[in-house]
Design a protein around this motif. Structure first.
Motif, PDB file in Angstrom:
ATOM      1  N   LYS A  17      58.444  40.161  25.196  1.00  0.00           N
ATOM      2  CA  LYS A  17      58.172  39.386  23.984  1.00  0.00           C
ATOM      3  C   LYS A  17      58.004  40.304  22.784  1.00  0.00           C
ATOM      4  O   LYS A  17      57.144  40.095  21.940  1.00  0.00           O
ATOM      5  CB  LYS A  17      56.910  38.531  24.175  1.00  0.00           C
ATOM      6  CG  LYS A  17      57.018  37.517  25.300  1.00  0.00           C
ATOM      7  CD  LYS A  17      58.076  36.462  24.989  1.00  0.00           C
ATOM      8  CE  LYS A  17      58.212  35.459  26.120  1.00  0.00           C
ATOM      9  NZ  LYS A  17      59.236  34.432  25.815  1.00  0.00           N
ATOM     10  N   TYR A 170      57.613  30.870  27.360  1.00  0.00           N
ATOM     11  CA  TYR A 170      57.634  31.350  28.740  1.00  0.00           C
ATOM     12  C   TYR A 170      58.484  32.619  28.868  1.00  0.00           C
ATOM     13  O   TYR A 170      59.483  32.776  28.157  1.00  0.00           O
ATOM     14  CB  TYR A 170      58.216  30.283  29.670  1.00  0.00           C
ATOM     15  CG  TYR A 170      57.297  29.116  29.920  1.00  0.00           C
ATOM     16  CD1 TYR A 170      56.076  29.283  30.563  1.00  0.00           C
ATOM     17  CD2 TYR A 170      57.660  27.830  29.536  1.00  0.00           C
ATOM     18  CE1 TYR A 170      55.237  28.208  30.804  1.00  0.00           C
ATOM     19  CE2 TYR A 170      56.833  26.745  29.770  1.00  0.00           C
ATOM     20  CZ  TYR A 170      55.620  26.939  30.411  1.00  0.00           C
ATOM     21  OH  TYR A 170      54.788  25.878  30.637  1.00  0.00           O
ATOM     22  N   ASN A 172      61.235  35.160  30.737  1.00  0.00           N
ATOM     23  CA  ASN A 172      62.383  34.932  31.620  1.00  0.00           C
ATOM     24  C   ASN A 172      62.024  35.430  33.029  1.00  0.00           C
ATOM     25  O   ASN A 172      60.941  35.990  33.253  1.00  0.00           O
ATOM     26  CB  ASN A 172      63.645  35.613  31.084  1.00  0.00           C
ATOM     27  CG  ASN A 172      63.483  37.116  30.905  1.00  0.00           C
ATOM     28  OD1 ASN A 172      62.722  37.767  31.644  1.00  0.00           O
ATOM     29  ND2 ASN A 172      64.184  37.690  29.937  1.00  0.00           N
ATOM     30  N   ARG A 173      62.917  35.233  33.977  1.00  0.00           N
ATOM     31  CA  ARG A 173      62.612  35.541  35.381  1.00  0.00           C
ATOM     32  C   ARG A 173      62.288  37.012  35.571  1.00  0.00           C
ATOM     33  O   ARG A 173      61.306  37.362  36.256  1.00  0.00           O
ATOM     34  CB  ARG A 173      63.787  35.140  36.275  1.00  0.00           C
ATOM     35  CG  ARG A 173      63.531  35.396  37.777  1.00  0.00           C
ATOM     36  CD  ARG A 173      64.653  34.827  38.627  1.00  0.00           C
ATOM     37  NE  ARG A 173      65.931  35.425  38.296  1.00  0.00           N
ATOM     38  CZ  ARG A 173      66.413  36.549  38.826  1.00  0.00           C
ATOM     39  NH1 ARG A 173      65.686  37.214  39.715  1.00  0.00           N
ATOM     40  NH2 ARG A 173      67.586  37.012  38.478  1.00  0.00           N
ATOM     41  N   GLU A 174      63.078  37.914  34.967  1.00  0.00           N
ATOM     42  CA  GLU A 174      62.847  39.337  35.142  1.00  0.00           C
ATOM     43  C   GLU A 174      61.493  39.756  34.567  1.00  0.00           C
ATOM     44  O   GLU A 174      60.760  40.541  35.184  1.00  0.00           O
ATOM     45  CB  GLU A 174      63.967  40.145  34.481  1.00  0.00           C
ATOM     46  CG  GLU A 174      65.330  40.028  35.152  1.00  0.00           C
ATOM     47  CD  GLU A 174      66.035  38.730  34.830  1.00  0.00           C
ATOM     48  OE1 GLU A 174      65.578  38.004  33.916  1.00  0.00           O
ATOM     49  OE2 GLU A 174      67.043  38.416  35.493  1.00  0.00           O
ATOM     50  N   SER A 175      61.172  39.225  33.398  1.00  0.00           N
ATOM     51  CA  SER A 175      59.882  39.567  32.775  1.00  0.00           C
ATOM     52  C   SER A 175      58.715  39.032  33.592  1.00  0.00           C
ATOM     53  O   SER A 175      57.684  39.698  33.741  1.00  0.00           O
ATOM     54  CB  SER A 175      59.825  38.998  31.355  1.00  0.00           C
ATOM     55  OG  SER A 175      60.797  39.596  30.524  1.00  0.00           O
ATOM     56  N   GLU A 176      58.879  37.831  34.137  1.00  0.00           N
ATOM     57  CA  GLU A 176      57.800  37.261  34.937  1.00  0.00           C
ATOM     58  C   GLU A 176      57.583  38.067  36.220  1.00  0.00           C
ATOM     59  O   GLU A 176      56.441  38.270  36.656  1.00  0.00           O
ATOM     60  CB  GLU A 176      58.092  35.800  35.269  1.00  0.00           C
ATOM     61  CG  GLU A 176      56.908  35.066  35.862  1.00  0.00           C
ATOM     62  CD  GLU A 176      56.949  33.573  35.600  1.00  0.00           C
ATOM     63  OE1 GLU A 176      55.979  32.895  35.977  1.00  0.00           O
ATOM     64  OE2 GLU A 176      57.937  33.084  35.024  1.00  0.00           O
TER      65      GLU A 176
END
Length: 310
Positions: A17, A170, A172-176
């Protein structure tokens, strides 16, 4: 001061972010207040704490529940029997540089007004006696748009006092996945390194004020505001305070780009974040379900950009 080092520290806890971190840091350097409007669990509180630690700012937090009173914000006078006089007891705004007002929409209108007055005046007055707040004093207010029944939404006149209104969104998948990995054995917030001091922050804010703004840029900002007040999509356009805030944010954004003067691209980069919460859409915009950001994009496309200033 190396701005990228500050951003890198915050990115230890807020992953993926960078654009939001940059805009919030820009608002702090412009000495303005930030409103984060987002769903729960996104990291709003963590972001505020990470920024305060990396910038060396004292941090305070208040959970804005319905029973929070204005005196909790500004303080109150208590009778001291031994001294036969009243003694001022400081509220949460006194003694901190960065105040997190969590879920500001869940407290009463009177308490909201007390906080917003402190934001505007940079001081509080109790029983006729004024008490200055620390410099800098930044309010980092949050509200979430879930479960808003019974809450006190900030009216437009009070929203107008916030320099920017932002949303983290929210990951993205990689960041999460990176967030989950980073919290297997420790909390990354404990590893935040202080990059600068309060004096450094004040110096940077003073440097931002010294950024050059050409008269044609000022004219551009004014034309954008004037156009919004007469636009078919808007019932309420950008206020003069909004124009002043666009100028402040554009100067801070130029500073973030290591430039000593503002160009039209600086205005465009911060325009939506600075102005979206200052608009009241008209019937046509509501019927077409246009967001305030989309309306502002239309304004930017319709107002001529000054050339020869890059």
């Amino acid at each position: 001061m190396d701005i990228t080092r500050i951003i890198a520290e915050v990115e230890k806890v807020i992953v993926g972010k960078r654009h939001v971190i940059e805009k919030i840091l820009t608002a702090i350097l412009a000495n303005g207040h930030i409103l984060l409007d987002d769903v729960p669990g996104i990291g709003k509180t963590t972001l505020a704490l990470a920024l305060s630690r990396s910038l060396g700012l004292t941090f305070g937090r208040i959970q804005c529940t319905p029973d929070v009173l204005p005196s909790d914000i500004v303080g109150f006078s208590m009778y001291n029997k031994a001294a036969d006089s009243f003694t001022y007891k400081a509220g949460i705004v006194t003694g901190v540089h960065l105040l997190l007002a969590d879920e500001i929409n869940r407290t009463s209108s009177k308490t909201q007004s007390a906080l917003l007055e402190a934001m505007e005046e940079k001081q509080v007055t109790v029983d006729g006696e004024s008490h200055s707040l620390r410099n800098p004093f930044i309010v980092f207010a949050t509200q979430n748009n879930v479960g808003t029944a019974g809450t006190q939404l900030l009216p437009y006149a009070q929203l107008d006092r916030f320099l920017v209104k932002l949303s983290i969104g929210y990951p993205n998948r990689e960041s999460e996945m990176e967030v989950i990995r980073g919290r297997q054995r420790e909390n990354p917030i404990d590893n935040i390194t202080q990059i600068c001091t309060v004096e450094d922050v004040v110096r940077m804010q003073n440097d931002v004020q010294s950024i050059t703004v050409h008269d044609r840029i000022i004219d551009y900002i004014a034309r954008l505001a004037q156009h919004s007040r007469n636009h078919a999509l808007l019932e309420l356009g950008i206020s003069p305070r909004g124009s002043l805030f666009v100028n402040k944010m554009a100067k801070a954004w130029a500073y973030m780009q290591n430039r000593g003067y503002v160009i039209p691209e600086d205005v465009q980069a911060i325009y939506k974040d600075t102005c979206a919460h200052r608009l009241l859409p008209g019937a046509k915009a509501r019927m077409e379900k246009l967001s305030n950001a989309q309306i502002l994009q239309t304004l930017l496309s319709e107002v001529a950009v000054p050339d020869g200033l890059t």
